[in-house]
Design a protein around this motif. Sequence first.
Motif, PDB file in Angstrom:
ATOM      1  N   HIS A 607       0.813  -1.216   0.000  1.00  9.67           N
ATOM      2  CA  HIS A 607       0.000   0.000   0.000  1.00  9.67           C
ATOM      3  C   HIS A 607       0.847   1.267   0.000  1.00  9.67           C
ATOM      4  N   TRP A 690      -4.688   2.686  -2.698  1.00  4.97           N
ATOM      5  CA  TRP A 690      -4.099   2.332  -1.404  1.00  4.97           C
ATOM      6  C   TRP A 690      -5.053   2.659  -0.278  1.00  4.97           C
ATOM      7  N   ASP A 691      -4.911   1.892   0.774  1.00  7.64           N
ATOM      8  CA  ASP A 691      -5.725   2.101   1.971  1.00  7.64           C
ATOM      9  C   ASP A 691      -4.816   2.751   3.007  1.00  7.64           C
ATOM     10  N   ALA A 695      -1.532   1.265   4.956  1.00  8.95           N
ATOM     11  CA  ALA A 695      -0.227   1.844   4.633  1.00  8.95           C
ATOM     12  C   ALA A 695       0.444   2.427   5.879  1.00  8.95           C
TER      13      ALA A 695
END
Length: 760
Positions: A607, A690-691, A695
């Motif tokens: 991520h 991405w989360d 991340a």
Amino acid sequence: SGADVHARLKRMQGFNVLHPMGFDAFGLNAENAAIERGIHPYTWTMDNMAKMRGQLRSIGPMYDWDREVVTCTPDYYRWNQWIFLQFYRKGLAYRGFAPVNWCPSCKTVLANEQVVDGLCERCDTPVIQRDMNQWFFRITEYADELLDQSKMDWPEKINTMQTNWIGRSEGVEIEFDISEYGLDQASVKTFTTRIDTIFGVTFVVLAPEHPLVDVLTTEEHRDEVAAYIEQARHQTDIERLSTEKEKTGITTGSFCINQVNGERVPILVADYVLATYGTGVVMGVPAHDQRDFEFAQKYGLPVKVVIAPPDGGDDTLSEAYTDEGVQVNSGKFDGLPSSEGMEKIANHVEEQGWGQRSVNYRLRDWLVSRQRYWGTPIPIIYCDDCGAVPVPEKDLPVVLPEDAEFLPTGDSPLALHQGFLNVPCPDCGKPSKRETDTMDTFVDSSWYFLRYTSPNYSEAAFDPEAAAKWVPVDQYTGGVEHAVMHLLYARFFVKALRDLGLLSFDEPFKRLFNQGTIISGHEKMSKSRGNVVAPDDFVKRVGADAMRCYLMFLGPWDQGGEWNDSGLNGMFRWTNRVWELAHRDPAALKGATIDEGSARDLTRLVHQTIRKVSDDLEKFKYNTAIAALMEYTNSMARTWKRADVSSETWEQATETLLLLMAPLAPHITEELWERAGHSDSIHNQTLPEWDPEIAAEDEITLVVQVNGRLRDRIQVPASIEEDAAKQAAIGSEKVMVHTEGKTTVKVIYVPGRLVNIVVR
RNA sequence: GGGGGAGUGUCGGAAUUGGCAGACGAGCAUGAUUUAGGAUCAUGUGCCGCAAGGCGUGCGGGUUCGAGUCCCGCCUUCCCCACCA
């Protein structure tokens, strides 16, 4: 290739992308090659284009070749002619006299590039300036609008260059009385930005080309002035090369009256005054203008101070005083600050009818005539009775004859081609002659982006609907060398076409990015357009993807750099590693003992990498995007070696790697994508997202400083509170060595970064 | 002369914009593997020092707890415009 990465990125972000390619094929290069090697420019150009297409294709750009535009084909240049006629009708194209570089020996016009140190490159004869009838585009009509850069997002540098190039300056046009000579004109008009210095005028200077020179020169000075003008004409080009040329001039023997104070001052001629700027006449104020000062020193002209420096200044000036100050020797304006004097004197001049405020531009109209063969013929016919007659639109294109002779006779091939030259007048039918000049190739490139939107449209230069759909161009790339030529001309074209009712927007390119140039030895390798250095050999050795990636890894995309092929091996190694990594069979991890920490580390990195790479690609920071992907692959390789994650985790990591790499390395990612069992192209996928939670780090390294010096690094939970962080820092053994026996003045805490303990 | 950039290891270049200088890559070194390799893998690699430690982003000053980053003054270099009144 950088532009291609951007196009692919946008496509993977779900945009409908038009990324065309074309060839700007007219111009001096092809014509010179034709003369030197005896090849027709058409053949030479087509050969080159074929080579370039091959080279471009080998790196794999995502061009829509169906929209290819080639400017030297009648299908394209007929629309140059069509636009020329629209401009002509609107008064935006006109004919006028202008000086050109002329070689008296070859009896031909020379392009600036053909003049070397003021000499003709072919016969070394000194080149002179000669006035010829030429075609212009009235770009100055748009000077003010071109200064408005609010509707585009361009690099500051380019904006500044354009602004300086247009060079708007506000001032006053003021007349000096010459009625004593009883001429048609009772005054000489000058332009000044410093009307506050008007009382300091001690002479007036005309440009050598100024029409009044002839009438104002007295009999006793006539020969000298004529000689001076003659040498100035010859010097124009040579003098430009000398950085500090001493100013020269000569007196006409006549005088004029400064109406503001009634003083009678001499009129001179000097070549430091340009005929093409302002009114072609300068009022000489040696005390407050450095050029006038030098000139006055040399010719013993008086220096009269009218702006006193704030500190009172000195009686003897060693150079002009050009700053603001207080008006002195200025009649009723004495004592005013010069900034105020500027306004008051301008008002006074206007009230008295001696002149008025005006605006001047450095920008000149665009001279589009070229006395060359390899360009778009200007669609005008000259009839003895009807004058300059535009070729009717139905007769377009005026085709460039293919059988023109390329003998170095010194004449334009078109002027010698009887079949081309002789035509009946479109109005009265009387035998007439065609214009034999062709257009500047910058005309071709000023609107090609409009043609891309409808390359086969036959009603006009472009389909207004298609143009409205695609243009303004969202992202344009080009080198800085285009700042005041191509980019300015394209802006002018769009505004002019808009005013012709053909477009409904104001700017051609919304965003502009300056890509750098890769230099190899002394040759240029463009990062997005045609390559001079053939990449074929490298592509054969390391593959197109490694080649592409290396070009972008060399440095920031806007910087360019020196090509060096040893670094290419590193990129080759990386693409090989990716290839090999992506081929690992996830099934091998089926029986693995899963380490939760390791799995989370990998997922987190997935991520983080998505975030970093997406961000960098968006900002054209391709070098750091690739660096992040390299770190990512290195980390993946270590994970594989430990074999402590699930096959699902691994597969997700691999898939992400391929997707993120796809815009940069389109070939191997496509192949690996297919081998991984996907049936649709990787380039039709959307970029992964991405989360932020995944991340986020859960443990961070806190830097501990004592008096700003690094003393320790401690691992702490990311969620740590300020007090706990400070305590942990103060408690560090390495820190205590440096704080022992000292008083702690304060402790600075930067969340997530550091603790700095200040002691005394 | 005016305008705008840039200066960081041996090299190309990083540095979330005031917070671990040198990421990533090249090169080099050592080792492993190999009949061989412009192959692969591992480790190291700013400088000084045995070490503790010190010094380091063109030079000199300053601001700050803290400066590659901000301010002042220089030096070098690249690009653009260059007599624009």
